[in-house]
Design a protein around this motif. Sequence first.
Motif: not given
Length: 212
Positions: A65-67, A78-80, A94-95, A113-115
């Motif tokens: 999330h910070r990324m 972040a997604r990876l 999702h971040p 948990i979605g975006e």
Amino acid sequence: MSHQHLSLIGGVPDKRVRQPVRRVVAAVRDDLDAAIARDPAVDSRLEMMLASPGLQAIWAYRVAHRMWRRGGRWRLPARLLSQSARSVTGVEIHPGATIGRRFFIDHGMGVVIGETAEVGDDVMLYHGVTLGGRALQRVKRHPTVGNGVTIGAGARVLGPVEVGDQAQIGANAVVVKDVPAQAVATGVPATIRFPHEPRSQGDFFADPALWI
């Protein structure tokens, strides 16, 4: 000699370094203690840290999330990271989601948990919970969950609905409308009612419908 070098003379970190580290350590302890309080099968921080996929997933999310918030070239890493955490823990967060303090996922497997989901403090989810969307547009499309909410195993909360503080959602419920604070939501589609007496978070034993 630069200020940065001076700040590290004698091995003493700069105050700008110490404060963020202390905040991270305090947050980790909060997460651990909240998890131990909700899981009677575990009684030590070390065991919880090493053996709780739900806790490991939330820690990976907090880094991702910070990324994500930095934007630009940080969003793909972040997604990876979030996908790597999913493969290890069985939890997909999702971040871009926003999650508060002392969040705990019991068992972990199958949680999504979605975006655009927003989750308050002291929330507890059981395995198989989905905080999902019902739209394909780039809008607020995932739930907003208040403080102290408990969501039972297999429940689906779909769309930009709001779940009020201290609400409880029963196992396998499908929620597509707002749930008021301190209400109980059960069934498919979920129906809303209010208990006669206030209940503590996670007190499912008092109401068998929460298990169904």
